[in-house]
Design an enzyme around this catalytic site. Sequence first.
Site, PDB file in Angstrom:
ATOM      1  CB  SER A 139      27.707   0.208  34.586  1.00 46.44           C
ATOM      2  OG  SER A 139      26.634  -0.553  34.093  1.00 46.44           O
ATOM      3  CE1 TYR A 152      26.443   4.086  31.205  1.00 46.61           C
ATOM      4  CE2 TYR A 152      25.987   1.726  31.212  1.00 46.61           C
ATOM      5  CZ  TYR A 152      26.103   2.925  31.891  1.00 46.61           C
ATOM      6  OH  TYR A 152      25.893   2.969  33.250  1.00 46.61           O
ATOM      7  CE  LYS A 156      29.133   4.187  33.427  1.00 48.58           C
ATOM      8  NZ  LYS A 156      29.383   5.092  34.566  1.00 48.58           N
TER       9      LYS A 156
HETATM   10  N1  LIG Z   1      20.643   3.927  36.660  1.00 44.53           N
HETATM   11  C1  LIG Z   1      21.208   2.806  36.286  1.00 44.53           C
HETATM   12  O1  LIG Z   1      20.525   1.856  35.870  1.00 44.53           O
HETATM   13  C2  LIG Z   1      22.700   2.658  36.387  1.00 44.53           C
HETATM   14  C3  LIG Z   1      23.235   1.371  36.320  1.00 44.53           C
HETATM   15  C4  LIG Z   1      24.620   1.229  36.387  1.00 44.53           C
HETATM   16  C5  LIG Z   1      25.424   2.322  36.526  1.00 44.53           C
HETATM   17  N2  LIG Z   1      24.886   3.562  36.592  1.00 44.53           N
HETATM   18  C6  LIG Z   1      25.790   4.704  36.710  1.00 44.53           C
HETATM   19  O2  LIG Z   1      25.457   5.464  37.852  1.00 44.53           O
HETATM   20  C7  LIG Z   1      25.881   6.814  37.663  1.00 44.53           C
HETATM   21  C8  LIG Z   1      24.726   7.735  38.046  1.00 44.53           C
HETATM   22  O3  LIG Z   1      23.672   7.560  37.115  1.00 44.53           O
HETATM   23  P1  LIG Z   1      22.127   7.705  37.458  1.00 44.53           P
HETATM   24  O4  LIG Z   1      21.476   6.440  37.047  1.00 44.53           O
HETATM   25  O5  LIG Z   1      21.928   8.216  38.815  1.00 44.53           O
HETATM   26  O6  LIG Z   1      21.744   8.797  36.346  1.00 44.53           O
HETATM   27  P2  LIG Z   1      20.946  10.183  36.381  1.00 44.53           P
HETATM   28  O7  LIG Z   1      19.759  10.109  37.265  1.00 44.53           O
HETATM   29  O8  LIG Z   1      20.749  10.557  34.958  1.00 44.53           O
HETATM   30  O9  LIG Z   1      22.018  11.170  37.036  1.00 44.53           O
HETATM   31  C9  LIG Z   1      23.210  11.447  36.346  1.00 44.53           C
HETATM   32  C10 LIG Z   1      23.915  12.594  37.023  1.00 44.53           C
HETATM   33  O10 LIG Z   1      25.106  12.895  36.302  1.00 44.53           O
HETATM   34  C11 LIG Z   1      25.132  14.294  36.010  1.00 44.53           C
HETATM   35  N3  LIG Z   1      25.859  14.527  34.780  1.00 44.53           N
HETATM   36  C12 LIG Z   1      25.569  14.102  33.533  1.00 44.53           C
HETATM   37  N4  LIG Z   1      26.471  14.571  32.656  1.00 44.53           N
HETATM   38  C13 LIG Z   1      27.362  15.306  33.367  1.00 44.53           C
HETATM   39  C14 LIG Z   1      28.515  16.057  33.034  1.00 44.53           C
HETATM   40  N5  LIG Z   1      28.948  16.159  31.775  1.00 44.53           N
HETATM   41  N6  LIG Z   1      29.187  16.686  34.022  1.00 44.53           N
HETATM   42  C15 LIG Z   1      28.750  16.615  35.309  1.00 44.53           C
HETATM   43  N7  LIG Z   1      27.661  15.922  35.683  1.00 44.53           N
HETATM   44  C16 LIG Z   1      26.975  15.289  34.722  1.00 44.53           C
HETATM   45  C17 LIG Z   1      23.673  14.707  35.960  1.00 44.53           C
HETATM   46  O11 LIG Z   1      23.506  16.070  36.299  1.00 44.53           O
HETATM   47  P3  LIG Z   1      23.462  17.309  35.271  1.00 44.53           P
HETATM   48  O12 LIG Z   1      22.616  16.896  34.132  1.00 44.53           O
HETATM   49  O13 LIG Z   1      22.911  18.403  36.132  1.00 44.53           O
HETATM   50  O14 LIG Z   1      24.885  17.569  34.910  1.00 44.53           O
HETATM   51  C18 LIG Z   1      23.074  13.861  37.061  1.00 44.53           C
HETATM   52  O15 LIG Z   1      23.258  14.483  38.308  1.00 44.53           O
HETATM   53  C19 LIG Z   1      26.288   6.927  36.198  1.00 44.53           C
HETATM   54  O16 LIG Z   1      27.701   6.897  36.092  1.00 44.53           O
HETATM   55  C20 LIG Z   1      25.681   5.689  35.568  1.00 44.53           C
HETATM   56  O17 LIG Z   1      26.395   5.266  34.430  1.00 44.53           O
HETATM   57  C21 LIG Z   1      23.541   3.769  36.526  1.00 44.53           C
END
Ligand SMILES: NC(=O)c1ccc[n+]([C@@H]2O[C@H](COP(=O)([O-])OP(=O)(O)OC[C@H]3O[C@@H](n4cnc5c(N)ncnc54)[C@H](OP(=O)(O)O)[C@@H]3O)[C@@H](O)[C@H]2O)c1
Length: 264
Positions: A139, A152, A156
């Site tokens: 991130s 968080y 990261k």
């Molecule tokens: N969205 C943003 O603004 C943003 C910005 C920077 C970085 N990121 C990073 O991008 C990545 C994806 O995030 P996203 O925004 O797409 O979030 P999201 O829509 O909440 O998706 C998160 C995914 O991770 C899975 N997950 C959560 N806990 C888990 C666990 N203990 N074991 C296995 N799977 C798990 C969830 O599935 P289940 O609940 O089915 O397990 C879901 O598929 C993350 O690492 C996040 O930190 C996101």
Amino acid sequence: MHAVKDKVVIVTGASEGIGRALAMQLSAAGARLMLAARNQQRLQALAEQLPGEAEVCPCDVAQPQQCQQLVAQTLVHFGRLDILVNNAGITMWSRFDDSDDLEVFERLMRVNYLGAVYLTHAALPALKQSRGSVVAVASLAGLTGVPCRSGYAASKHAMVGFFDSLRIELKDQGVDVTVICPDFVVSQIHKRAIGADGQPLGQSPMQESKIMTAEQCAQLCLTAIGNRDRLLITSLRGKLGRWLRLLAPGLIDRIADRAIRQRH
Ligand SMILES: NC(=O)c1ccc[n+]([C@@H]2O[C@H](COP(=O)([O-])OP(=O)(O)OC[C@H]3O[C@@H](n4cnc5c(N)ncnc54)[C@H](OP(=O)(O)O)[C@@H]3O)[C@@H](O)[C@H]2O)c1
């Protein structure tokens, strides 16, 4: 994209958000996928929608044994592993001085940081064999401090430090490491963010019309993965901020503060 065609790819966090969008784009580009997350039903529904070959494996990345199982199942089914995308993640939304439940800080580390460590450890022998690559979806909060996200950001930063170190170790073994640092993206993560009471917020605090879609983010990720790039930062402010931070760190603090106050 040619570079991922026929490659066997594990994507964690594939049931929602960026991971789901990336799985769709990888599949359209000809990759063979192992989809992982905890929610098997959502993974199965996604697998049925994809144009290419896809298997599902329920996995909680915070459990080392389940990570080993995920890799074992991938090797049984596909016979190889070319790319591991460590994307699964959770976030928080609370000032540190408002946080009563410090277990949240442990949970963030276990899922975001240790989850990627466990899975990468299990996958490394297969990745060395295929001279493949490891992808870490970190991130912008892995490169700078962000208010209301201290735990968080720490998880990261840990990811970035770990994968930058691993890249050096693997240099002579043909395994590349790509670190991805997205700016805000529309996904489930914001409404699932853990609040001061230790519970999910329930609704997103972000101005979602003003931030990147998961599909746009996945497109940038796909290119970086295909090119085996070292680092992807998805926004201009993120790219500029990296350099500006050296000259004017106080200004970067103010930009991060404003981004959280304005929610985009
Ligand atoms: N969205 C943003 O603004 C943003 C910005 C920077 C970085 N990121 C990073 O991008 C990545 C994806 O995030 P996203 O925004 O797409 O979030 P999201 O829509 O909440 O998706 C998160 C995914 O991770 C899975 N997950 C959560 N806990 C888990 C666990 N203990 N074991 C296995 N799977 C798990 C969830 O599935 P289940 O609940 O089915 O397990 C879901 O598929 C993350 O690492 C996040 O930190 C996101």
